[in-house]
Write a protein that holds these residues in place. Sequence first.
Motif, PDB file in Angstrom:
ATOM      1  N   ARG A  20      -2.308  70.934 -43.839  1.00  0.00           N
ATOM      2  CA  ARG A  20      -2.631  70.568 -44.277  1.00  0.00           C
ATOM      3  C   ARG A  20      -2.674  69.126 -45.428  1.00  0.00           C
ATOM      4  N   ILE A  21      -1.428  69.273 -45.403  1.00  0.00           N
ATOM      5  CA  ILE A  21      -1.034  67.772 -46.021  1.00  0.00           C
ATOM      6  C   ILE A  21      -0.633  66.876 -44.685  1.00  0.00           C
ATOM      7  N   ARG A  22      -0.778  67.474 -43.231  1.00  0.00           N
ATOM      8  CA  ARG A  22      -0.816  66.490 -42.321  1.00  0.00           C
ATOM      9  C   ARG A  22      -2.027  65.905 -42.711  1.00  0.00           C
ATOM     10  N   SER A  23      -3.229  66.606 -42.037  1.00  0.00           N
ATOM     11  CA  SER A  23      -4.272  66.475 -42.312  1.00  0.00           C
ATOM     12  C   SER A  23      -4.602  65.610 -42.886  1.00  0.00           C
ATOM     13  N   GLU A  24      -4.588  65.521 -44.728  1.00  0.00           N
ATOM     14  CA  GLU A  24      -5.353  64.605 -45.503  1.00  0.00           C
ATOM     15  C   GLU A  24      -4.175  63.402 -45.098  1.00  0.00           C
ATOM     16  N   HIS A  25      -2.693  62.887 -44.425  1.00  0.00           N
ATOM     17  CA  HIS A  25      -2.283  62.093 -44.782  1.00  0.00           C
ATOM     18  C   HIS A  25      -2.633  61.431 -43.032  1.00  0.00           C
ATOM     19  N   ASN A  26      -3.080  61.830 -42.327  1.00  0.00           N
ATOM     20  CA  ASN A  26      -2.585  60.967 -40.455  1.00  0.00           C
ATOM     21  C   ASN A  26      -4.668  61.202 -40.676  1.00  0.00           C
ATOM     22  N   ARG A  27      -4.778  59.710 -40.869  1.00  0.00           N
ATOM     23  CA  ARG A  27      -6.656  59.480 -40.529  1.00  0.00           C
ATOM     24  C   ARG A  27      -6.922  58.250 -39.270  1.00  0.00           C
ATOM     25  N   ILE A  28      -8.011  58.770 -39.569  1.00  0.00           N
ATOM     26  CA  ILE A  28      -8.539  58.062 -38.045  1.00  0.00           C
ATOM     27  C   ILE A  28      -9.085  56.613 -38.787  1.00  0.00           C
ATOM     28  N   ARG A  29      -8.982  55.323 -38.005  1.00  0.00           N
ATOM     29  CA  ARG A  29      -9.560  54.386 -38.514  1.00  0.00           C
ATOM     30  C   ARG A  29      -9.817  53.031 -37.123  1.00  0.00           C
ATOM     31  N   LEU A  30     -11.427  52.795 -37.612  1.00  0.00           N
ATOM     32  CA  LEU A  30     -11.694  51.454 -37.171  1.00  0.00           C
ATOM     33  C   LEU A  30     -11.691  50.633 -37.462  1.00  0.00           C
ATOM     34  N   ARG A  31     -10.159  49.965 -36.410  1.00  0.00           N
ATOM     35  CA  ARG A  31     -10.054  48.143 -36.792  1.00  0.00           C
ATOM     36  C   ARG A  31     -10.526  46.749 -36.197  1.00  0.00           C
ATOM     37  N   GLU A  32     -11.196  46.067 -37.226  1.00  0.00           N
ATOM     38  CA  GLU A  32     -11.394  44.992 -35.945  1.00  0.00           C
ATOM     39  C   GLU A  32     -10.413  44.106 -35.583  1.00  0.00           C
ATOM     40  N   ILE A  33     -10.371  43.471 -34.204  1.00  0.00           N
ATOM     41  CA  ILE A  33      -9.093  42.890 -33.641  1.00  0.00           C
ATOM     42  C   ILE A  33     -10.241  41.293 -34.112  1.00  0.00           C
ATOM     43  N   PRO A  34      -9.599  40.118 -34.591  1.00  0.00           N
ATOM     44  CA  PRO A  34     -10.358  39.054 -34.414  1.00  0.00           C
ATOM     45  C   PRO A  34     -10.076  38.010 -32.849  1.00  0.00           C
ATOM     46  N   ALA A  35     -11.431  37.379 -33.006  1.00  0.00           N
ATOM     47  CA  ALA A  35     -10.859  36.356 -31.815  1.00  0.00           C
ATOM     48  C   ALA A  35     -10.236  35.281 -32.154  1.00  0.00           C
ATOM     49  N   TYR A  36      -8.984  34.933 -31.439  1.00  0.00           N
ATOM     50  CA  TYR A  36      -9.012  33.344 -31.462  1.00  0.00           C
ATOM     51  C   TYR A  36      -9.968  32.572 -31.472  1.00  0.00           C
ATOM     52  N   ARG A  37     -10.230  31.701 -32.627  1.00  0.00           N
ATOM     53  CA  ARG A  37     -11.002  30.483 -32.276  1.00  0.00           C
ATOM     54  C   ARG A  37     -10.407  29.687 -31.301  1.00  0.00           C
ATOM     55  N   GLY A  38     -11.887  28.983 -30.844  1.00  0.00           N
ATOM     56  CA  GLY A  38     -11.316  27.799 -29.437  1.00  0.00           C
ATOM     57  C   GLY A  38     -10.435  26.718 -30.178  1.00  0.00           C
ATOM     58  N   LYS A  39     -10.580  26.355 -29.136  1.00  0.00           N
ATOM     59  CA  LYS A  39      -9.750  25.040 -29.622  1.00  0.00           C
ATOM     60  C   LYS A  39     -10.848  23.562 -29.516  1.00  0.00           C
TER      61      LYS A  39
END
Length: 281
Positions: A47-66
């Motif tokens: 139960r503790i593991r299920s509460e502590h381990n979560r699924i996240r969606l993380r955005e990876i920003p694109a590097y802006r052009g030079k």
Amino acid sequence: MLKAHKIETNKSLQRKIIWLDLFVISLFFILVLRLWYLQVIKGQEYRIRSEHNRIRLREIPAYRGKIMDRNGIILVDNKPSYNLYLIPEEIKKVDDLLKKLSYMVKLDNIKEIKEKLLNIKKACAFKPICIKRGLSFDEVAKIETNKLLLQGVVIRVEGKRNYIYGKLASHILGYISWDRKGKAGIEYKWDKFLSGTPGGMQIEVDATGRIVRVISKRLPVAGDNVYLTIDKRLQQKAEQLLQGKSGAIVALNPKDGEVLAMASSPSFDPNRFVEGMDQKA
């Protein structure tokens, strides 16, 4: 004789049925015992593991052009920046967390941060909020060392706009806002091409926010580079001529009308917008 053989056959069949019944009962008993072990003995741990381990969606920003001059000399690029984020849904006591952070990082707007965290909509509580950009190495070290005490705190390495020559061609180049959108000049006019396409990844994290595993990942696509007709050397010369004066200088190529230099005074350093820009802008 035939009758005796038939009786023996029936007894053999009955023994097989009994053994089969015993096997099924034993299997059922083992299954029940296993379920009891998982739910009663190991239940709290899982139960503790299920509460502590979560699924996240993380955005990876694109590097802006030079942005480059006509000869390929880079005028604007990106450099890494350590940015501090908070995930509202993982924060149990806002006051306690902000108090701990204030000992490690200089926060000038604690009251505003608290109000934003308390008033955020439940549907957006999983979305990270950036509270400070450009952390020093010392600040990063302090946070990482105390990560177990800072639930809901995340440090991300993202691209920070870098105007290499400071004030040079600032009226032409423009600047970007805190959300990496062009606000003036070339940065604004060609924002669609410079921005690129952000990526993302689905990750599982533990109670401290550390990544346990990457479930899926889509890489970002960097923005396009933009080449100007401006010649850096001519631009520098034009701006030198305007030092201490108010006015403007424009140099054109008489053959095709291309702008080779376009200086204006007084000017400004776009890097100051990048360093000082916050979400009020």
